[in-house]
Design a protein around this motif. Sequence first.
Motif, PDB file in Angstrom:
ATOM      1  N   GLU A  44      53.497  40.456  45.880  1.00 23.13           N
ATOM      2  CA  GLU A  44      52.659  39.289  45.575  1.00 23.13           C
ATOM      3  C   GLU A  44      51.469  39.724  44.741  1.00 23.13           C
ATOM      4  N   ILE A  45      51.061  38.863  43.814  1.00 23.73           N
ATOM      5  CA  ILE A  45      49.872  39.110  42.994  1.00 23.73           C
ATOM      6  C   ILE A  45      49.007  37.859  42.985  1.00 23.73           C
ATOM      7  N   ALA A  46      47.690  38.047  43.116  1.00 25.46           N
ATOM      8  CA  ALA A  46      46.726  36.957  42.928  1.00 25.46           C
ATOM      9  C   ALA A  46      45.669  37.448  41.952  1.00 25.46           C
ATOM     10  N   ARG A  47      45.507  36.722  40.832  1.00 22.45           N
ATOM     11  CA  ARG A  47      44.505  37.072  39.812  1.00 22.45           C
ATOM     12  C   ARG A  47      43.518  35.929  39.680  1.00 22.45           C
ATOM     13  N   THR A  48      42.253  36.284  39.505  1.00 22.72           N
ATOM     14  CA  THR A  48      41.223  35.257  39.398  1.00 22.72           C
ATOM     15  C   THR A  48      41.127  34.656  38.008  1.00 22.72           C
ATOM     16  N   GLY A  49      41.541  35.388  37.002  1.00 23.66           N
ATOM     17  CA  GLY A  49      41.217  34.992  35.644  1.00 23.66           C
ATOM     18  C   GLY A  49      39.844  35.540  35.311  1.00 23.66           C
ATOM     19  N   ALA A  50      39.491  35.473  34.066  1.00 21.25           N
ATOM     20  CA  ALA A  50      38.255  36.104  33.600  1.00 21.25           C
ATOM     21  C   ALA A  50      37.015  35.326  34.004  1.00 21.25           C
ATOM     22  N   ILE A  51      35.980  36.080  34.336  1.00 21.76           N
ATOM     23  CA  ILE A  51      34.627  35.542  34.442  1.00 21.76           C
ATOM     24  C   ILE A  51      33.762  36.421  33.551  1.00 21.76           C
ATOM     25  N   ALA A  52      32.649  35.882  33.100  1.00 20.50           N
ATOM     26  CA  ALA A  52      31.819  36.652  32.178  1.00 20.50           C
ATOM     27  C   ALA A  52      30.353  36.278  32.343  1.00 20.50           C
ATOM     28  N   LEU A  53      29.504  37.244  32.017  1.00 20.51           N
ATOM     29  CA  LEU A  53      28.056  37.040  31.946  1.00 20.51           C
ATOM     30  C   LEU A  53      27.573  37.559  30.602  1.00 20.51           C
ATOM     31  N   SER A  54      26.548  36.911  30.069  1.00 21.13           N
ATOM     32  CA  SER A  54      25.959  37.408  28.830  1.00 21.13           C
ATOM     33  C   SER A  54      25.219  38.705  29.120  1.00 21.13           C
ATOM     34  N   TYR A  60      39.523  32.451  24.049  1.00 20.81           N
ATOM     35  CA  TYR A  60      38.068  32.401  24.091  1.00 20.81           C
ATOM     36  C   TYR A  60      37.629  32.136  25.516  1.00 20.81           C
ATOM     37  N   ILE A  61      36.514  32.742  25.919  1.00 19.60           N
ATOM     38  CA  ILE A  61      35.965  32.461  27.241  1.00 19.60           C
ATOM     39  C   ILE A  61      34.712  31.610  27.083  1.00 19.60           C
ATOM     40  N   LEU A  62      34.726  30.468  27.759  1.00 12.63           N
ATOM     41  CA  LEU A  62      33.613  29.529  27.711  1.00 12.63           C
ATOM     42  C   LEU A  62      32.923  29.512  29.068  1.00 12.63           C
ATOM     43  N   ALA A  63      31.605  29.591  29.046  1.00 15.93           N
ATOM     44  CA  ALA A  63      30.804  29.391  30.254  1.00 15.93           C
ATOM     45  C   ALA A  63      30.289  27.958  30.181  1.00 15.93           C
ATOM     46  N   VAL A  64      30.678  27.141  31.156  1.00 16.65           N
ATOM     47  CA  VAL A  64      30.302  25.734  31.161  1.00 16.65           C
ATOM     48  C   VAL A  64      29.455  25.479  32.403  1.00 16.65           C
ATOM     49  N   ILE A  94      44.848  26.105  29.043  1.00 19.18           N
ATOM     50  CA  ILE A  94      43.862  26.821  29.852  1.00 19.18           C
ATOM     51  C   ILE A  94      44.562  28.048  30.419  1.00 19.18           C
ATOM     52  N   GLU A  95      44.124  29.231  29.986  1.00 18.54           N
ATOM     53  CA  GLU A  95      44.691  30.489  30.498  1.00 18.54           C
ATOM     54  C   GLU A  95      44.219  30.752  31.918  1.00 18.54           C
ATOM     55  N   SER A  96      42.930  30.519  32.164  1.00 19.32           N
ATOM     56  CA  SER A  96      42.382  30.640  33.512  1.00 19.32           C
ATOM     57  C   SER A  96      41.132  29.784  33.610  1.00 19.32           C
ATOM     58  N   ILE A  97      40.833  29.404  34.840  1.00 23.17           N
ATOM     59  CA  ILE A  97      39.634  28.603  35.097  1.00 23.17           C
ATOM     60  C   ILE A  97      39.121  28.969  36.485  1.00 23.17           C
ATOM     61  N   ARG A 121      28.948  26.771  37.758  1.00 24.61           N
ATOM     62  CA  ARG A 121      29.375  27.436  36.523  1.00 24.61           C
ATOM     63  C   ARG A 121      30.894  27.468  36.517  1.00 24.61           C
ATOM     64  N   ILE A 122      31.470  26.972  35.441  1.00 26.07           N
ATOM     65  CA  ILE A 122      32.916  27.008  35.256  1.00 26.07           C
ATOM     66  C   ILE A 122      33.197  27.982  34.116  1.00 26.07           C
ATOM     67  N   ASN A 123      34.008  28.997  34.410  1.00 24.29           N
ATOM     68  CA  ASN A 123      34.454  29.946  33.392  1.00 24.29           C
ATOM     69  C   ASN A 123      35.856  29.541  32.983  1.00 24.29           C
ATOM     70  N   ILE A 124      36.041  29.264  31.708  1.00 23.07           N
ATOM     71  CA  ILE A 124      37.338  28.802  31.207  1.00 23.07           C
ATOM     72  C   ILE A 124      37.801  29.745  30.098  1.00 23.07           C
ATOM     73  N   VAL A 125      39.008  30.257  30.238  1.00 21.78           N
ATOM     74  CA  VAL A 125      39.638  30.994  29.147  1.00 21.78           C
ATOM     75  C   VAL A 125      40.641  30.031  28.541  1.00 21.78           C
ATOM     76  N   VAL A 126      40.433  29.690  27.281  1.00 17.97           N
ATOM     77  CA  VAL A 126      41.268  28.701  26.597  1.00 17.97           C
ATOM     78  C   VAL A 126      41.935  29.361  25.399  1.00 17.97           C
ATOM     79  N   SER A 127      43.210  29.011  25.176  1.00 16.06           N
ATOM     80  CA  SER A 127      43.955  29.500  24.006  1.00 16.06           C
ATOM     81  C   SER A 127      44.020  28.394  22.969  1.00 16.06           C
ATOM     82  N   VAL A 128      43.590  28.730  21.767  1.00 20.19           N
ATOM     83  CA  VAL A 128      43.628  27.768  20.668  1.00 20.19           C
ATOM     84  C   VAL A 128      44.131  28.469  19.415  1.00 20.19           C
TER      85      VAL A 128
END
Length: 166
Positions: free
Chosen positions: A147-157, A4-8, A31-34, A46-53
């Motif tokens: 080398e790889i650098a990934r940001t993790g997900a960000i999202a907007l409504s 799930y992606i949470l916008a905090v 936390i998959e990404s933050i 704004r903190i975008n968090i992808v969390v696995s539950v």
Amino acid sequence: MKKYILAVLVDNKPGVLTHVSGLISRRAFNIESISAGYTEEPSVTRINIVVSVESENELDQVVNQLSKLVDVIKIVNLSKAPSIERELVMIKVKASKETRGDLVNVVNIFRANIVDVTSENVVIEMTGNQSKIDAICEVLSDYEIVEIARTGAIALSRGPVPVKKM
């Protein structure tokens, strides 16, 4: 496990990101990404968090615990709302004169960009959803990824309503 992606939205103060991530990890949720950054309001981060539950019940626990933090203004589960999700990746790949043309073709197919070229490497950047990023990484693995650098997900409504008013 479901992601799930949470916008905090939080107060823009030192240590808030640590409190948020610490609370989630103390509850043994992954936390998959933050990612965190400025918003249109200087006092808000704004903190975008992808969390696995395992379940929605566990997700509710995460949201309820986060909402108790003093510096948290708003939490929105963007997985449940119409939203646009993207991730940025930068990939450094070995590139000889022989392979450079093939790499350019791969970059064009994925609508990515080459942002740096040296005699030995190219650096590719791309934005997209997680499956698209995974796909280009898989294709480029044939060329020796350095080398790889990934940001993790960000999202907007989607639509006219911002997260702060949801």
